[in-house]
Design an enzyme around this catalytic site. Structure first.
Site, PDB file in Angstrom:
ATOM      1  N   ARG A  46      61.537  41.313  64.318  1.00 35.00           N
ATOM      2  CA  ARG A  46      60.130  40.947  64.564  1.00 35.00           C
ATOM      3  C   ARG A  46      60.001  39.428  64.603  1.00 35.00           C
ATOM      4  O   ARG A  46      59.255  38.867  65.390  1.00 35.00           O
ATOM      5  CB  ARG A  46      59.198  41.547  63.489  1.00 35.00           C
ATOM      6  CG  ARG A  46      57.774  41.099  63.691  1.00 35.00           C
ATOM      7  CD  ARG A  46      56.679  41.832  62.905  1.00 35.00           C
ATOM      8  NE  ARG A  46      57.075  42.530  61.721  1.00 35.00           N
ATOM      9  CZ  ARG A  46      57.361  41.933  60.548  1.00 35.00           C
ATOM     10  NH1 ARG A  46      57.298  40.616  60.411  1.00 35.00           N
ATOM     11  NH2 ARG A  46      57.721  42.663  59.504  1.00 35.00           N
ATOM     12  N   TYR A  98      39.538  38.972  83.559  1.00 34.49           N
ATOM     13  CA  TYR A  98      40.083  40.331  83.488  1.00 34.49           C
ATOM     14  C   TYR A  98      39.216  41.144  82.510  1.00 34.49           C
ATOM     15  O   TYR A  98      38.891  40.659  81.409  1.00 34.49           O
ATOM     16  CB  TYR A  98      41.544  40.281  83.029  1.00 34.49           C
ATOM     17  CG  TYR A  98      42.083  41.641  82.669  1.00 34.49           C
ATOM     18  CD1 TYR A  98      42.020  42.694  83.588  1.00 34.49           C
ATOM     19  CD2 TYR A  98      42.621  41.891  81.418  1.00 34.49           C
ATOM     20  CE1 TYR A  98      42.484  43.959  83.252  1.00 34.49           C
ATOM     21  CE2 TYR A  98      43.105  43.155  81.089  1.00 34.49           C
ATOM     22  CZ  TYR A  98      43.024  44.182  82.008  1.00 34.49           C
ATOM     23  OH  TYR A  98      43.478  45.428  81.674  1.00 34.49           O
ATOM     24  N   ASP A 170      44.651  31.094  81.297  1.00 31.59           N
ATOM     25  CA  ASP A 170      45.346  32.321  81.712  1.00 31.59           C
ATOM     26  C   ASP A 170      45.891  32.067  83.119  1.00 31.59           C
ATOM     27  O   ASP A 170      45.138  31.992  84.091  1.00 31.59           O
ATOM     28  CB  ASP A 170      44.356  33.495  81.694  1.00 31.59           C
ATOM     29  CG  ASP A 170      45.014  34.822  82.030  1.00 31.59           C
ATOM     30  OD1 ASP A 170      46.053  34.806  82.719  1.00 31.59           O
ATOM     31  OD2 ASP A 170      44.477  35.876  81.626  1.00 31.59           O
ATOM     32  N   LYS A 195      52.873  41.079  85.114  1.00 29.85           N
ATOM     33  CA  LYS A 195      52.542  40.878  86.530  1.00 29.85           C
ATOM     34  C   LYS A 195      53.692  40.175  87.263  1.00 29.85           C
ATOM     35  O   LYS A 195      54.779  40.703  87.328  1.00 29.85           O
ATOM     36  CB  LYS A 195      51.210  40.139  86.620  1.00 29.85           C
ATOM     37  CG  LYS A 195      50.107  40.741  85.720  1.00 29.85           C
ATOM     38  CD  LYS A 195      49.811  42.163  86.129  1.00 29.85           C
ATOM     39  CE  LYS A 195      48.779  42.930  85.326  1.00 29.85           C
ATOM     40  NZ  LYS A 195      48.455  42.608  83.976  1.00 29.85           N
TER      41      LYS A 195
HETATM   42  O1  P1T Z   1      47.822  44.144  80.793  1.00 31.81           O
HETATM   43  P1  P1T Z   1      48.274  43.045  79.895  1.00 31.81           P
HETATM   44  O2  P1T Z   1      49.713  42.670  80.033  1.00 31.81           O
HETATM   45  O3  P1T Z   1      47.834  43.228  78.481  1.00 31.81           O
HETATM   46  O4  P1T Z   1      47.520  41.718  80.425  1.00 31.81           O
HETATM   47  C1  P1T Z   1      46.131  41.560  80.367  1.00 31.81           C
HETATM   48  C2  P1T Z   1      45.676  40.611  81.437  1.00 31.81           C
HETATM   49  C3  P1T Z   1      45.363  39.313  81.105  1.00 31.81           C
HETATM   50  N1  P1T Z   1      44.960  38.417  82.038  1.00 31.81           N
HETATM   51  C4  P1T Z   1      44.857  38.761  83.334  1.00 31.81           C
HETATM   52  C5  P1T Z   1      44.406  37.741  84.323  1.00 31.81           C
HETATM   53  C6  P1T Z   1      45.162  40.057  83.734  1.00 31.81           C
HETATM   54  O5  P1T Z   1      45.045  40.362  85.037  1.00 31.81           O
HETATM   55  C7  P1T Z   1      45.569  41.021  82.776  1.00 31.81           C
HETATM   56  C8  P1T Z   1      45.847  42.437  83.138  1.00 31.81           C
HETATM   57  N2  P1T Z   1      45.296  42.828  84.357  1.00 31.81           N
HETATM   58  C9  P1T Z   1      45.377  44.063  84.944  1.00 31.81           C
HETATM   59  C10 P1T Z   1      45.996  45.100  84.387  1.00 31.81           C
HETATM   60  C11 P1T Z   1      44.714  44.170  86.256  1.00 31.81           C
HETATM   61  O6  P1T Z   1      44.989  45.120  87.010  1.00 31.81           O
HETATM   62  O7  P1T Z   1      43.907  43.287  86.564  1.00 31.81           O
END
Ligand code: P1T
Length: 379
Positions: A46, A98, A170, A195
């Protein structure tokens, strides 16, 4: 070192025990100690894991920061940032975010008496007006999800630092290939690694990159204490994904441009949101702070009919109807019912997120096939 060389080499050394050129998946929860407290920097996975360490170093190098921290998801990474705060503290955030980030802020952290102010940030005076002595973080998403607004990171950074506030960006949509927020004044860069960095739709992960030693220590303390860390196999997959980030991004941008141009002239389409258009309200800022415009595009339909949007989404053959973005394959999403369903309709409408809005994550397939697919679905 230039970006492509960093993407392939940064953070990755031949494995000290065998010389393996690829960082092994250290699938272990713990590490043997010859005597209590006598260890090689690894006590428990961890806290530290060699596969995760390599990835964290790679991400820090790509974002021109000094430290990287990986989390079990993008939201896990944002959650760690908000845990720097205490009750009574305030955050000023982009109003086009998001949906999951909006939900984390408004449904979880509001309960702990942390106040969130949302603003478009198109005019930075807007931010200045919301600063109080309790403001601790300015949270920027640019390009925004899903409206593709562009926020001037440098200008927001000047306001943040004048008031001694942390600026978090972000950078998920842009990736470090297109934009390096730390160079523009950000204190924390965040990624949904799920992503473009992972790039193959096979991992859920988040990351933070910072320059400041104390900030890294504070976030590392939260990472270890709260425990939202990714496993070593996922770290390996992302290390592999990053090696082609620059190549994939070139193609995402090329295809994005072709598709945005195609959509712009389509008779059924009302608006196309893509920062590469000269008519985009912040095109000049995008040109200045990004190296290209990426593969994310949103569009709305004339008449704003939700049923028509659904019909288009159901008729794609190459684009898959799915949440997420940034993988090699093209995806289409209906934000109002999928990724942004947790944002109340009145709030969605304020930012132009209408019921016919479709968001595309343009992949790296052949552009001609993608355009044929769009042409068919739109007909
Ligand atoms: O899904 P996760 O890895 O927890 O990330 C969250 C997140 C944070 N910031 C942005 C700009 C994002 O697009 C996302 C996650 N977005 C999607 C799952 C989507 O389809 O827009």
């Amino acid at each position: 070192m230039k970006f492509g060389t960093k993407a392939i080499h940064a953070g990755v050394e031949p494995d000290p025990s065998t010389g393996a050129i690829m960082t092994p998946i250290y699938q272990t929860s713990t590490y043997a100690q010859p005597s209590p407290g006598d260890h090689k920097g690894y006590e428990y996975s961890r806290s530290h894991n060699p596969t995760r360490d390599a990835l964290q170093k790679s991400l820090a190098a790509l974002e021109n920061g000094n430290y990287g921290l990986c989390f079990s998801s993008g939201l896990g990474a944002i959650d760690a940032i908000i845990k720097l705060l205490k009750p009574g503290d305030e955050v000023i955030a982009t109003n086009d975010l998001y949906g999951g980030t909006y939900r984390l802020f408004t449904k979880i952290y509001s309960k702990y008496d942390i106040k969130f102010h949302f603003t478009s940030m198109r005019d930075v005076q807007d931010i200045e007006d919301k600063v109080t002595e309790n403001t601790k973080i300015i949270w920027v998403e640019t390009p925004t999800n899903p409206m593709m607004n562009i926020i001037d990171i440098k200008k927001v950074g000047e306001i943040a630092h004048k008031h001694n506030i942390l600026l978090g960006v972000d950078n998920t949509f842009a990736t470090p290939y297109l934009q390096n927020p730390i160079d523009l004044g950000a204190d924390i860069v965040m990624h949904s690694v799920t992503k473009y960095l992972g790039g193959h739709s096979d991992v859920v992960m988040g990351a933070l990159v910072v320059k400041d030693k104390q900030l890294n220590e504070d976030l590392a303390f939260i990472q270890n204490s709260s425990g939202a860390i990714p496993g070593p196999q996922d770290c390996f997959l992302v290390l592999r994904g990053i090696k082609t980030l620059h190549l994939r991004m070139q193609r995402h941008c090329e295809n994005g441009r072709k598709i945005a141009e195609f959509l712009k002239d389509h008779p059924k389409i009302e608006n196309v949101y893509w920062p590469g258009f000269e008519t985009h309200p912040n095109h000049e800022v995008a040109k200045a702070q990004m190296n290209d415009f990426g593969g994310m595009i949103s569009f709305s339909l004339k008449g704003d009919n939700k049923a028509d949007a659904f019909k288009i989404l159901e008729n794609f053959k190459v684009f898959a109807l799915a949440e997420s973005l940034g993988g090699v394959e093209s995806l289409a999403n209906h934000p109002a019912t999928m990724t942004h369903a947790s944002v109340p309709k009145e709030e969605r409408e304020k930012i132009g997120l209408v019921d016919s809005l479709i968001r595309l994550s343009v992949g790296v397939e052949d552009a001609e096939d993608l355009i044929n697919d769009l042409q068919f679905a739109l007909s």
